[in-house]
Design a protein around this motif. Sequence first.
Motif, PDB file in Angstrom:
ATOM      1  N   ASN A   7       0.822  -1.219   0.000  1.00 55.44           N
ATOM      2  CA  ASN A   7       0.000   0.000   0.000  1.00 55.44           C
ATOM      3  C   ASN A   7       0.853   1.267   0.000  1.00 55.44           C
ATOM      4  N   LEU A   8       1.942   1.228   0.754  1.00 54.34           N
ATOM      5  CA  LEU A   8       2.821   2.402   0.789  1.00 54.34           C
ATOM      6  C   LEU A   8       3.391   2.690  -0.600  1.00 54.34           C
ATOM      7  N   GLN A   9       3.744   1.618  -1.301  1.00 56.88           N
ATOM      8  CA  GLN A   9       4.275   1.799  -2.656  1.00 56.88           C
ATOM      9  C   GLN A   9       3.208   2.382  -3.585  1.00 56.88           C
TER      10      GLN A   9
ATOM     11  N   ALA B 298      12.124  11.081  10.324  1.00 58.78           N
ATOM     12  CA  ALA B 298      11.946  10.597   8.945  1.00 58.78           C
ATOM     13  C   ALA B 298      11.839   9.078   8.983  1.00 58.78           C
ATOM     14  N   GLU B 299      10.759   8.602   9.591  1.00 52.79           N
ATOM     15  CA  GLU B 299      10.538   7.156   9.723  1.00 52.79           C
ATOM     16  C   GLU B 299       9.554   6.691   8.663  1.00 52.79           C
ATOM     17  N   LYS B 300       9.590   5.396   8.420  1.00 50.98           N
ATOM     18  CA  LYS B 300       8.734   4.840   7.373  1.00 50.98           C
ATOM     19  C   LYS B 300       7.238   5.039   7.665  1.00 50.98           C
TER      20      LYS B 300
ATOM     21  N   TYR C 102      -2.264  -0.203   6.678  1.00 49.72           N
ATOM     22  CA  TYR C 102      -2.638   1.085   6.080  1.00 49.72           C
ATOM     23  C   TYR C 102      -1.613   2.178   6.405  1.00 49.72           C
ATOM     24  N   PRO C 103      -0.897   2.683   5.415  1.00 50.82           N
ATOM     25  CA  PRO C 103      -0.058   3.860   5.662  1.00 50.82           C
ATOM     26  C   PRO C 103      -0.941   5.028   6.099  1.00 50.82           C
ATOM     27  N   ASN C 104      -0.497   5.734   7.130  1.00 51.73           N
ATOM     28  CA  ASN C 104      -1.274   6.865   7.646  1.00 51.73           C
ATOM     29  C   ASN C 104      -0.802   8.153   6.987  1.00 51.73           C
ATOM     30  N   LEU C 105      -1.678   8.706   6.162  1.00 49.33           N
ATOM     31  CA  LEU C 105      -1.295   9.910   5.414  1.00 49.33           C
ATOM     32  C   LEU C 105      -1.246  11.163   6.271  1.00 49.33           C
TER      33      LEU C 105
END
Lengths: 206, 373
Positions: free
Chosen positions: B10-12, B221-223, B166-169
């Motif tokens: 999902n991040l990609q 600056a973490e993933k 889920y990446p948190n935007l």
Amino acid sequence: MASIKELLIELDDEQVLGLVKKELDGGTSPQAILAECQEGLTEIGNRFSAGTMFVSDLMMGGAVFKDISALIMPRLAAGSTGKKLGTAVLGTVKDDIHDIGKDIVKSLLTASGFEVIDLGVDVPADKFVEAVKTHKPKVLGLSCLLVSCYDSIKATVEALKAAGLRGSVKIIIGGGPIDGHVVTYTGVDAFGSAQFAIDYCKEAYK
Amino acid sequence: MKYNDKYDRNLQIVKDTVAFKNKHVATAYAGSTPPAIYYNVTVAEHYANGAEGAKRHLQYINELDARGPINAMNVGYTSYIDVMESMGWWSHVKMPGIELPPNSVHQVEEKAILEVSDYDFIIENGYNAMTQKVLPKIVDMARVGAFFASMQQQDASNQLVIDAGYPNLISTVVFPPFETLCGGRSMPKFFMDCYKMPDKVKAAEDSMMKDMSAWISSLPAEKYNVGAWVGGLRGASSIVNQKIWDTLVWPHMRKMAEILVSKGIIPVMHCDACWDRDIARFRELPAKSVILNTDGMTDLRKARKALGDHVAFMGDIPAQMLSLASKQEIVDYVKRLVDDIGPQGLLLCPGCDAPATAKFENMAAIYETAALY
């Protein structure tokens, strides 16, 4: 030299207040100044509708008009403020505490010559019913900024029906999340911007 | 943090979409309160119990994800939304179950907290000092303490979201100075200040920006720190005139976005109301690095013409439609949007924040329809 109307449209508060004082001292009637201000605010509203002036301009115009009114009103004899165009009742519906949109409409309606009964925010349906019964407006304006408060609009419409008053008053709504779906869902008559509210009231009292 | 295949995938997708390399339309979830109503608890209860609220939030997203893939979260869960907004907006925030009915949404109280003289204090002392001064006036400090205590569990909360894939935007929230001052002074008074003493307002904003820039620059600056919410609410083009926008709104929004991009964090420009007049100015932001997040009032067709593949879009299914329209109307709206502006650089998402009364089937329709593209 720019007129009161022109300076008001330019939102030049210092210049316009100075000119109003000068005109009053020079013998210009307060009614004439008031009429010029109304023309100026109408033009601001038209420019807002045309997308060349913005909400901040409406608010600034309303604030400048309020300052001008403070100069004019003491010079007007009681009851000589001119014939009111009509009466409108306004309020933000139950469970919603937003007041900015409502206050803009109030300011523009007042400046346009309407008597405005402002019920405030978080107004329950029965208060609207009571105000319609008492003041007999042709237009009731409901402000709503929250999707979760559509049912408060609907409840107000239903309460007016139950009181036998729905036929006597047009109900308009305004606020961010308002569109035709909300009109259909709640049973009001129309929705629109601040300038729409002014035009609608003028039409109702024509 | 431990990551997993779904999260990485999902991040990609999110990164590809921002860079206009995505093959299919992407999606994001936004809705603080729909899970409460869907699972038959009050909004007040949903906020009150942090652990349960966070689980419920993810459970709701998972149910939607089963109907059509969700690639990111555009609204995370917090039980301290009043504290967060008070800090960012220098206003008292009324909460459901405390000062509002249990199923209300939280609401900002429009009241002037700052005096004109506070501009001088801000100019001299900055944002952090003013926040310290103003907070006791607008929020229960015991609650502020509890909020900061809860931050110690932040890693665990982030891990829950990562585990769900889920990446948190909006892992970070950034209020531009214009919005913070507008909250603190109240909109009517602040707008008058913008006309009558614009230089003073600008000096205060510039002073605030020093603290804010330092803070943004210090973000890890973490993933998991994927994106940051940059609020554009009362600074919308339809609300303020050109001069105010040019001098008091946009310069700081742009600067914040630039710093975030330099940190590798995606600025999510949360632009409520209509930004049509100034939409071309978003070209000033770093290319293919920013998301413009709108609520249905900005014309995305015109925006795409003006911005081409410079800025990705996220939105913009209107809140009122999610609550009142039929499922077919949502399907048609989504299809029209994707057909008109194309799937590249687009994340489909409810506009602003889905309302508590959003119908589950309408929410599902967004993601089911997206899956067709």
